[in-house]
Design an enzyme around this catalytic site. Structure first.
Site, mmCIF file in Angstrom:
data_model
loop_
_atom_site.group_PDB
_atom_site.id
_atom_site.type_symbol
_atom_site.label_atom_id
_atom_site.label_comp_id
_atom_site.label_asym_id
_atom_site.label_seq_id
_atom_site.Cartn_x
_atom_site.Cartn_y
_atom_site.Cartn_z
ATOM 1 N N HIS A 136 0.782 -1.142 -0.211
ATOM 2 C CA HIS A 136 -0.246 0.168 0.515
ATOM 3 C C HIS A 136 0.942 1.201 0.040
ATOM 4 O O HIS A 136 2.231 1.541 -0.449
ATOM 5 C CB HIS A 136 -0.827 0.086 1.011
ATOM 6 N N GLU B 232 1.112 3.870 1.890
ATOM 7 C CA GLU B 232 1.566 3.635 3.192
ATOM 8 C C GLU B 232 3.404 3.364 3.550
ATOM 9 O O GLU B 232 3.925 3.655 3.703
ATOM 10 C CB GLU B 232 0.902 4.106 4.159
ATOM 11 N N CYS C 176 -5.923 0.823 6.027
ATOM 12 C CA CYS C 176 -6.537 -0.323 6.418
ATOM 13 C C CYS C 176 -6.350 -0.904 7.663
ATOM 14 O O CYS C 176 -5.399 -1.006 8.096
ATOM 15 C CB CYS C 176 -6.097 -1.616 5.185
ATOM 16 N N CYS D 265 -2.054 -1.154 7.689
ATOM 17 C CA CYS D 265 -1.704 -0.380 7.503
ATOM 18 C C CYS D 265 -1.851 0.463 9.092
ATOM 19 O O CYS D 265 -0.360 0.666 9.645
ATOM 20 C CB CYS D 265 -2.575 0.276 6.523
#
Lengths: 334, 334
Positions: free
Chosen positions: B53, B55, B105, B114
């Protein structure tokens, strides 16, 4: 994606300068960003000839960000702004880098020299995209200590291309307002913000050229009423027709010179010329068009206009303007 | 001009995410920016479903910027990247703020959560543009201490609109490649970069719909050959004609399903649909088109195509792609 480097900050300065493209005439558009201890504290641009340069506006803004105070002087008055900055404690900007799209001026003109100011303020670094192109005006960077030249120079060169040309001959910008699918005309297609922008440009150009067909069909006024401080441009109607219906509003604008000509002799004089019209004017001007300024309205419209023009462009800069897109492009010819 | 505030950094994250619009299907596009001690140290985006992802990619990049070291793990492998970040000394990112366009998430799916990672890493601040819109997936922000929600939420909402729609019904993107003045067709008008981008989108969509007229006239292949890792999309020819010349290349692409239909029943299934065609397809689909993706080539060309379509758009995002401009817009209908 670039970030946290000279190119990143210079791109911000260049983008800011584009906001005032042509509007600084006869000055070049210039942007400046100030970064202190790695933090962006100012993004500014020169706005209008005779007012403070980009570096000065950016440093005043940087002072405000660093001090938390709001400056009460008229920052657009170059003498007042220079005096204010010179009066700051020595070393105030010692941890700051300034990014400028054009070499700070060594020349004392309507405004004091920015190179002298930067020399006195003694910033950590001065980063410049493009050298001063005017003979006798350059050398501003030589006076400064820690200077980096040539960062995004090609992009900064695009930015000042009109400035370079209008000193030699007419720089010709063809304005086109259209829908996404190329429909021209059909009333006020553009956003209010686009209209205001056109009127601001009309206010600074030396002359507006318009096609005879457009004058007959649209009966335009061609003034600058959406720019509160604007003036209506002088107009040349490009046409072989000598007799005109003087009830067409453009003839009734105070202080305006209207000429009718079927030659483009006016393009030989160093100046800034805006052209408004359609496919006919595009064809008549051909390679004499330097740049296109397209306002793209977010619509698809029935379109029965036949284009005969073939030319290749180079997109230079795009920005949102109200709901529209404004696209600056260079005419490369067919 | 905004700078040095949450909106400025979030805008960078949003712009980065747009680079991967649709390409993350069925995931949403997400961007992330990391700012430490006021300095931008990372700008990243989620690139492809099943990989790390935004991040995580941004924090790995931030580690590299802060440490001066290059990470040797496969950063796109979410498990490896999470493990690497969890192994850093406690407080490594204590002076850092992360800007994320979508709430981190809380859900453990193909990749670890995350929100858990950010909780462990204990950054100074987490700034989020848009809450997680999936029922049961939200709440990631609740676990974190210093969270700011809703920065540029409307822009982030535009960004994930396809993601929100394709879970309910087909999200329909109409691709249009044209010159600045609206000329469609005429061979390969677009830049190589635009062609590659179209092929990357073809690689992820569930189905490509094309008009029967375009198939007859252009005899296209409609594969993804400019995307090295691409797959050719399944195709629906929108036509009432049942017999087709099977020497047209699109029929000869391995592993492809070709359907011929004069209904748009396939749009009822939650999916991502790309449509390629001209004015006829625009008219046939009408309000069923969600977004237009326009590749604008820097040319003016003779144009005898008559448009019958009338619709209002909203420009969402513009970026350069090679010499072209890519314009994403929402179809508001007529």
């Amino acid at each position: 994606m670039l970030f946290m480097n000279d190119e990143f900050y210079m791109q911000l300065a260049i983008d800011e300068a584009w906001e005032y493209q042509l509007l600084t005439y006869p000055n070049p558009p210039v942007g400046a960003v100030v970064v202190c201890d790695g933090k962006i504290v100012a993004i500014e641009a020169h706005r209008k000839a005779g007012t403070s340069h980009a570096e000065v506006l950016a440093l005043v803004r940087a002072y405000e960000a660093l001090s938390g105070e709001t400056v009460s002087i008229d920052r657009y008055d170059a003498h007042a702004a220079h005096a204010f900055l010179r009066g700051l404690p020595a070393g105030f900007f010692a941890a700051c880098t300034i990014y400028v799209t054009l070499e700070p001026c060594a020349h004392e003109g309507k405004t004091p020299s920015c190179a002298s100011l930067l020399f006195e303020l003694n910033l950590e670094r001065v980063v410049v995209a493009h050298p001063d192109p005017i003979a006798g005006h350059g050398g501003g960077a030589n006076r400064l200590g820690n200077v980096t030249m040539g960062v995004l120079e090609a992009q900064a060169h695009d930015l000042i291309t009109p400035f370079l040309i209008w000193q030699e001959r007419a720089f010709v910008v063809f304005k086109l307002a259209q829908t996404l699918n190329g429909r021209i005309g059909g009333g006020y297609l553009s956003s209010q913000e686009s209209l205001e922008h056109v009127h601001r440009i009309r206010s600074v150009v030396d002359r507006l050229i318009i096609g005879g067909g457009t004058v007959r069909t649209d009966r335009p006024t061609l003034d600058s009423r959406y720019d509160p401080e604007g003036r209506a441009p002088d107009v040349t109607i490009f046409s072989g027709q000598t007799e005109w219906d003087h009830t067409i509003p453009l003839f009734d604008v105070e202080g305006r010179d209207v000429q009718i000509s079927d030659t483009l002799a006016c393009l030989d004089t160093p100046s800034l010329i805006l052209v408004e019209g359609g496919d006919g004017m595009l064809g008549a001007l051909g390679d004499r068009i330097d740049w296109m300024l397209t306002y793209l309205t977010p619509k698809l419209s029935p379109n029965e206009i036949t284009y005969n023009t073939t030319t290749t462009l180079r997109f230079l800069h795009t920005q949102r303007i109200g709901v529209d897109l404004m696209i600056w492009s260079q005419n490369l010819g067919d």
